[in-house]
Enzyme design. Structure first.
Site: not given
Ligand code: DGL
Length: 246
Positions: A70, A174
């Site tokens: 992440c 991301c």
């Protein structure tokens, strides 16, 4: 080796997929925190609380190594988490930052969540990177609205400034964004190099102690949409898909 990975949802599966491709003979244990998704605008305190719980869960599964799949957690509290635990923890952003610097990329853009941009982790370590936050993209991806007009509108809104500045390389900061690869390439008329942080990470690490391939997938909230998304990303025929709530 038992490799633990986590993300707010399905984004980290793009990292998992690259790892399986490059390092197939390992036991992967993935946790997606779909109950608390999105992470992209959560405070550092909230991220820390959630990440600690997930890491404890992965440790209870006896992982040898944890990969923070992440960008938001990696950028904001990655170093703190590495200091906190004895087992090795790898963040998803550092290999990409090193790769960009080592290969002297120029005209670099970055798209990421609001909290990743706010952390300044990329702009501090890469000279001249044009940053753009894209707050709506993660919910669009998780809700499987990639092929909708709203997705096209958001892509145009976020990427037009970068297109105007003629960036030549775009970091997908991301881990959800590789799921938009076709859309983004099309938007730039295929005249751009996209950097998938999962690919860079998979190429940059050595995983020791090979064993039989195995995959365990855990999510904190499960619905039909999630199951379809996971199957589409990982490829049902390739893996023994087993989704278990936390
Ligand atoms: N996939 C994550 C990231 O790389 C989290 C995005 C989110 O949940 O907002 O930043």
């Amino acid at each position: 080796m038992r490799v633990g990975l986590f993300d707010s949802g399905i984004g980290g599966l793009t990292v998992l997929k690259e790892l399986i491709k490059k390092h197939p003979n390992h036991h992967y244990i993935y946790f997606g925190d779909t109950l608390n998704m999105p992470y992209g605008n959560k405070s550092k305190e909230e991220l820390s609380f959630l990440a600690n719980n997930i890491i404890e869960f992965l440790i209870s599964k006896k992982v040898d190594l944890i990969i923070i799949a992440c960008g938001t957690v990696s950028s904001n509290i990655g170093e703190e988490l590495k200091r906190q635990y004895k087992l090795p923890i790898i963040d998803i952003v550092s290999p990409t930052i090193d790769y960009i610097n080592k290969n002297n990329y120029t005209d670099v853009g970055l798209i990421a969540t609001s909290m990743t941009i706010k952390s300044k982790v990329f702009s501090k370590r890469i000279t001249e990177v044009r940053e753009q936050e894209c707050p709506s993209l993660v919910p669009i991806i998780e809700n499987d609205e990639i092929n909708t007009e709203i997705c096209n509108q958001k892509i145009n809104e976020y990427l037009l400034p970068l297109k105007k500045e003629k960036i030549r390389t775009l970091i997908l900061g991301c881990t959800h964004y590789p799921l938009l690869t076709n859309k983004i390439e099309e938007y730039f008329n295929n005249d751009i190099e996209l950097i998938n942080m999962g690919t860079v990470l998979a190429n940059s690490i050595n995983l020791e102690n090979e064993t039989d391939y195995k995959l365990e997938l855990y999510f904190s909230k499960i619905n039909d949409q999630l199951i379809t998304n996971v199957k589409n990303i990982i490829g049902e025929e390739k893996v023994n898909l087993k989704i278990i709530g936390k």
